[in-house]
Motif scaffolding. Structure first.
Motif, PDB file in Angstrom:
ATOM      1  N   ARG A  70     -33.916  -6.028 -18.344  1.00 41.70           N
ATOM      2  CA  ARG A  70     -34.694  -6.604 -17.236  1.00 41.70           C
ATOM      3  C   ARG A  70     -35.737  -5.613 -16.742  1.00 41.70           C
ATOM      4  N   PRO A  71     -36.987  -6.032 -16.605  1.00 41.55           N
ATOM      5  CA  PRO A  71     -37.976  -5.167 -15.946  1.00 41.55           C
ATOM      6  C   PRO A  71     -37.579  -5.010 -14.476  1.00 41.55           C
ATOM      7  N   LEU A  72     -37.763  -3.813 -13.928  1.00 42.35           N
ATOM      8  CA  LEU A  72     -37.331  -3.551 -12.560  1.00 42.35           C
ATOM      9  C   LEU A  72     -38.475  -3.168 -11.638  1.00 42.35           C
ATOM     10  N   ILE A  73     -38.377  -3.671 -10.420  1.00 40.59           N
ATOM     11  CA  ILE A  73     -39.262  -3.320  -9.317  1.00 40.59           C
ATOM     12  C   ILE A  73     -38.369  -2.653  -8.278  1.00 40.59           C
ATOM     13  N   TYR A  74     -38.680  -1.406  -7.932  1.00 41.11           N
ATOM     14  CA  TYR A  74     -37.848  -0.658  -6.997  1.00 41.11           C
ATOM     15  C   TYR A  74     -38.515  -0.649  -5.635  1.00 41.11           C
ATOM     16  N   LEU A  75     -37.899  -1.320  -4.667  1.00 40.71           N
ATOM     17  CA  LEU A  75     -38.377  -1.353  -3.292  1.00 40.71           C
ATOM     18  C   LEU A  75     -37.606  -0.316  -2.498  1.00 40.71           C
ATOM     19  N   SER A  76     -38.284   0.714  -2.031  1.00 44.57           N
ATOM     20  CA  SER A  76     -37.614   1.731  -1.223  1.00 44.57           C
ATOM     21  C   SER A  76     -37.106   1.100   0.059  1.00 44.57           C
ATOM     22  N   HIS A  77     -35.905   1.475   0.464  1.00 43.72           N
ATOM     23  CA  HIS A  77     -35.384   0.973   1.736  1.00 43.72           C
ATOM     24  C   HIS A  77     -35.446   2.095   2.766  1.00 43.72           C
ATOM     25  N   GLY A  78     -35.750   1.728   3.979  1.00 45.61           N
ATOM     26  CA  GLY A  78     -35.848   2.728   5.045  1.00 45.61           C
ATOM     27  C   GLY A  78     -37.128   3.538   4.952  1.00 45.61           C
ATOM     28  N   VAL A  79     -37.053   4.787   5.416  1.00 45.53           N
ATOM     29  CA  VAL A  79     -38.231   5.650   5.419  1.00 45.53           C
ATOM     30  C   VAL A  79     -38.378   6.440   4.131  1.00 45.53           C
ATOM     31  N   ASP A  80     -37.398   6.322   3.237  1.00 40.01           N
ATOM     32  CA  ASP A  80     -37.474   6.920   1.900  1.00 40.01           C
ATOM     33  C   ASP A  80     -37.573   8.444   1.960  1.00 40.01           C
ATOM     34  N   GLN A  81     -36.744   9.047   2.807  1.00 38.69           N
ATOM     35  CA  GLN A  81     -36.761  10.498   2.906  1.00 38.69           C
ATOM     36  C   GLN A  81     -36.182  11.128   1.639  1.00 38.69           C
ATOM     37  N   THR A  82     -36.550  12.377   1.431  1.00 40.66           N
ATOM     38  CA  THR A  82     -35.985  13.168   0.343  1.00 40.66           C
ATOM     39  C   THR A  82     -35.523  14.491   0.948  1.00 40.66           C
ATOM     40  N   TYR A  83     -34.775  15.245   0.160  1.00 41.84           N
ATOM     41  CA  TYR A  83     -34.208  16.486   0.668  1.00 41.84           C
ATOM     42  C   TYR A  83     -34.600  17.637  -0.242  1.00 41.84           C
TER      43      TYR A  83
END
Length: 190
Positions: A70-83
């Motif tokens: 399946r082709p995928l579309i990734y929708l970030s949830h929230g503010v999409d913070q990283t560490y």
């Protein structure tokens, strides 16, 4: 969507699509299905493990719930913070193991830059946080009294910032509430 929080982020995007492009809204559990039904969404339990059209997901773990073809579309949830200590963790922008994603929908340019650097062949679009779109502008503006919001992450032992911090902030929240100068609200994630 395997979690209600993912459902709430995908729903406005799915509803914004023309009806003929929506396809089936898949959920991963009966609990999420009940939440979807309360929101008047017609959903199907499971189903993404079969080959099929492009699928929107809103969390790293849902990537593994979908058929590899399946082709995928990734929708970030929230503010999409990283560490900083875990820049390549697969659950965060620019993280490893997201090579199957053909389109990233992210809330801000910082996340977009990380996804573009990690996945130069994927499309990346900055769309804000669709979950906030349904809220009227007057609810998003400053209030009198000023609103102070506390948000706690579930106790995820990935990095110190992803641990549960409610016990450390509980007394501050109570003090602000009792002062009468602020409207205090709180939420937990997810």
């Amino acid at each position: 969507a395997t979690q209600s929080s993912y459902l709430h982020h995908i729903e406005p995007v799915w509803k914004a699509l023309p009806a003929e492009m929506r396809g089936t809204f898949h959920v991963g559990s009966r609990q999420v299905m009940k939440d979807a039904q309360r929101r008047c969404l017609d959903v199907e339990l499971g189903g993404c493990r079969m080959p099929g059209p492009a699928t929107i997901i809103a969390g790293y773990h849902d990537l593994h719930e979908c058929h590899p073809g399946r082709p995928l579309i990734y929708l970030s949830h929230g503010v999409d913070q990283t560490y900083q200590d875990h820049p390549s963790h697969p659950a965060y922008a620019g993280g490893k193991q997201r090579g199957r994603v053909g389109l990233f929908l992210v809330p801000h340019e910082a996340s977009a830059a990380k996804e573009r650097a990690a996945y130069p062949d994927a499309l990346v679009e900055v769309i804000g946080c669709p979950r906030l779109d349904p809220f009227p502008a007057e609810l998003r503006s400053l209030h009198d009294p000023l609103v102070v919001a506390f948000a706690w992450h579930w106790d995820a032992p990935i990095v110190p910032e992803s641990r549960w911090s409610f016990p450390e902030w509980r007394h501050s929240m109570v003090a602000l509430t009792q002062s009468g100068e602020y409207q205090v609200i709180g939420t937990g994630h997810p």
